[in-house]
Write an enzyme that holds these catalytic residues in place. Structure first.
Site, PDB file in Angstrom:
ATOM      1  N   ASP A 323      39.434  12.189 128.666  1.00 36.94           N
ATOM      2  CA  ASP A 323      40.529  11.211 128.718  1.00 36.94           C
ATOM      3  C   ASP A 323      41.118  11.097 130.122  1.00 36.94           C
ATOM      4  OD1 ASP A 323      41.366  13.921 128.270  1.00 36.94           O
ATOM      5  OD2 ASP A 323      43.416  13.182 128.096  1.00 36.94           O
ATOM      6  N   GLU A 324      41.726   9.990 130.363  1.00 34.40           N
ATOM      7  CA  GLU A 324      42.598   9.772 131.531  1.00 34.40           C
ATOM      8  C   GLU A 324      41.994  10.256 132.856  1.00 34.40           C
ATOM      9  OE1 GLU A 324      46.949  10.042 129.383  1.00 34.40           O
ATOM     10  OE2 GLU A 324      45.993  11.936 129.890  1.00 34.40           O
TER      11      GLU A 324
HETATM   12  C1  TNX Z   1      48.073  11.716 126.608  1.00 35.51           C
HETATM   13  S1  TNX Z   1      46.139  11.768 124.441  1.00 35.51           S
HETATM   14  C2  TNX Z   1      47.128  12.691 126.865  1.00 35.51           C
HETATM   15  C3  TNX Z   1      47.581  14.081 127.116  1.00 35.51           C
HETATM   16  C4  TNX Z   1      49.084  14.205 127.069  1.00 35.51           C
HETATM   17  C5  TNX Z   1      49.634  13.356 125.956  1.00 35.51           C
HETATM   18  C6  TNX Z   1      51.096  13.491 125.769  1.00 35.51           C
HETATM   19  C7  TNX Z   1      45.232  12.197 125.543  1.00 35.51           C
HETATM   20  C8  TNX Z   1      43.845  12.182 125.213  1.00 35.51           C
HETATM   21  N1  TNX Z   1      45.778  12.526 126.723  1.00 35.51           N
HETATM   22  O1  TNX Z   1      47.074  14.538 128.334  1.00 35.51           O
HETATM   23  O2  TNX Z   1      49.420  15.531 126.906  1.00 35.51           O
HETATM   24  O3  TNX Z   1      49.320  12.012 126.213  1.00 35.51           O
HETATM   25  O4  TNX Z   1      51.508  12.823 124.621  1.00 35.51           O
END
Ligand code: TNX
Length: 511
Positions: A323-324
């Site tokens: 993710d991200e």
């Molecule tokens: C998004 S959900 C993220 C996390 C954070 C979270 C906080 C996701 C796959 N990545 O790195 O902790 O939001 O709500």
């Protein structure tokens, strides 16, 4: 019968109604017969002995009864003279038991028969029985205390084969004891999976023998500046076994290529040129770190890491995060995911990743976990992958209940207890068919929480609702009915010393 032996006296049970027992998750079918089974000191448990795991389920039930009401009930001890009533946990090949976790109960005056195909099914059934045992005994029915269990038949099976929660032990570290306490509660509500988010920018939490600096350097920090921590391999194996004893599978996650600041701080060669220079991070920012996707040494490193973790993980899955990865070039990201998928498969695990992984050409055996916009998950489903449903707007345990909630974030909105319950994973994401859904998972990110009481404040009572969404048929999902059953969970939560958010939406059954 000897002349002066008194005949067994009929017990005059009060009228019962099994259909109204506050069971969560709600079983497929409950057929009440109005009478009762009296659990007392003359009760014994027997199990099939064809599979030693069945006897272990019997022992678990015996221990749970002792903990709840203080009664000793033997398991597979045949010398019990005063035995009058029995609970039989039976391995059955009945074709009515469709899935491995299906079970059936026949509760009668003198016997309880629990049928299941597998020990996992028997274990799920035992959780139902635990919920049916009242806290207090009736002391007027016979000359000894008796705990009255409503009679009837229960037919039950889960909707999904994957019912999980995720715990982020990276943003804040949680001890083995804290994780075990959470596992106990998950088991009570028939979850079968605990996903552990073992690494992130702020900390690396699992010992890797071939790369010791990951924990020597990378574990000593967490959000807010605390000391962090990590699980030794022995501790991780202990958690895996503890979960397996409750028929719960651990899914380990090493989040990559983003969310890797702690790893790159430990071994700078992993660092990607486009990412922020690694340093100890205790803030909550995301999306600034990355592994270098074009270096062979990065993949040798990952081969070792995945090999060691896979070797300690009997479950079928390995979660690669994904993710991200905002600073990783898209072409590098795709290359990375495809390479790591090969490594995961080489170590005989099925890859899971957050929905972004579907930008790559992933194998249809790999699984995408939907958390935000559905496009990627839809693409994965079209290519034959299974999907785990975890929409942040509905299933994120770290979202605040409301604007005055003590802990949690609200980037995906507030999730009051009813909003967390009033949706159906089967229909929530348009375009994802029932067949594509592996199950549901409720993630608990830990930026704002650092101990069991805080964890529980966010998780309870919402996690109990996700248990029902993952297990019960859609026709049974009904907030008005559910909230009555939820209110009746208080004695369990109190006995287990589980902190919960006492939402005003529920009329809690407190003393
Ligand atoms: C998004 S959900 C993220 C996390 C954070 C979270 C906080 C996701 C796959 N990545 O790195 O902790 O939001 O709500």
């Amino acid at each position: 019968m000897a002349a002066c032996q008194t005949e067994k006296k009929e017990i005059n049970f009060p009228k019962t109604d099994l259909a109204n027992a506050p069971l969560i998750p709600k079983p497929i079918k409950t057929i009440p017969t109005g009478s009762a089974f009296g659990l007392d000191a003359s009760t014994a448990i027997y199990t099939s002995i064809t599979d030693p795991e069945f006897e272990k389920v019997g022992q678990f039930l015996s221990k749970s009864i002792k903990e709840k009401i203080g009664l000793d009930v033997t398991v597979n001890v045949s010398t019990e003279e005063k035995l009058e009533r029995l609970i039989y946990i039976n391995q059955s090949d009945s074709s009515d038991l469709e899935s491995p976790e299906s079970y059936q109960f026949y509760i009668k005056k003198d016997s309880i028969l629990l049928n299941a195909k597998t020990a996992a099914g028997a274990f799920r059934g035992v959780q139902t029985l635990r919920q049916l045992i009242p806290e207090t005994s009736n002391d007027t029915l016979t000359d000894q205390p008796m705990w009255v269990i409503p009679s009837g038949k229960i037919v039950d099976a889960p909707k999904y084969g994957y019912r999980g929660s995720m715990l982020d032990v990276a943003r804040h570290f949680f001890t083995v004891e804290e994780v075990k306490k959470y596992i106990d509660a998950l088991a009570y509500y028939k979850f079968n999976t605990l996903h552990l988010h073992l690494s992130d920018d702020q900390g690396w939490r699992i010992e890797i023998k071939s790369w010791p600096k990951l924990t020597e350097v990378g574990s000593a920090s967490e959000v807010g500046g605390g000391e962090g921590g990590f699980y030794t391999q022995e501790e991780y194996k202990d958690l895996v076994t503890y979960a397996a004893d409750r028929h719960i599978t651990i899914v380990p996650e090493i989040d990559m290529p983003g969310h890797t600041n702690a790893a790159s701080l430990s071994y700078p060669f992993l660092h990607y040129a486009g990412a922020e220079t690694p340093r100890v991070r205790t803030d909550m920012k995301v999306g600034y770190s990355s592994f270098d996707a074009r270096k062979d040494t990065v993949y040798s490193f990952l081969d070792d890491v995945i090999c060691e973790i896979a070797g300690m993980t009997p479950g079928p899955y390995f979660h690669i995060g994904g993710d991200e990865s905002h600073v990783t070039k898209k072409s590098d990201y795709i290359y990375f995911v495809e390479k790591v998928e090969e490594i995961v498969q080489k170590h005989n695990k099925r890859m899971i990743g957050w929905n972004e992984i579907a930008q790559a050409e992933i194998n249809s055996n790999s699984i995408a976990q939907l958390w935000n916009e559905p496009e990627n998950a839809l693409k994965a489903a079209e290519n034959g992958s299974k999907i785990i449903i975890s929409p942040a707007k509905r299933a994120y345990l770290d979202m605040q209940y409301d604007s005055i909630s003590e802990y949690g974030l609200h980037w995906a909105g507030y999730i009051p207890v009813d909003v967390g319950y009033k949706w159906d994973p089967e229909t929530y994401v348009e375009g994802i068919s029932k067949e594509s859904i592996l199950g549901i998972e409720a993630p608990l990110w830990s930026e704002t929480i650092s101990n069991s009481a805080e964890l529980e404040y966010l998780a309870f009572p919402r996690i109990i609702g996700y248990a029902e969404l993952g297990w019960s048929i859609s026709e049974h999902l009904n907030w008005e009915d559910y909230k009555e059953r939820l209110a009746a969970q208080v004695p369990y939560l109190e006995a287990m010393q589980i902190n919960y958010y006492p939402t005003k939406l529920v009329d809690w059954e407190r003393e």
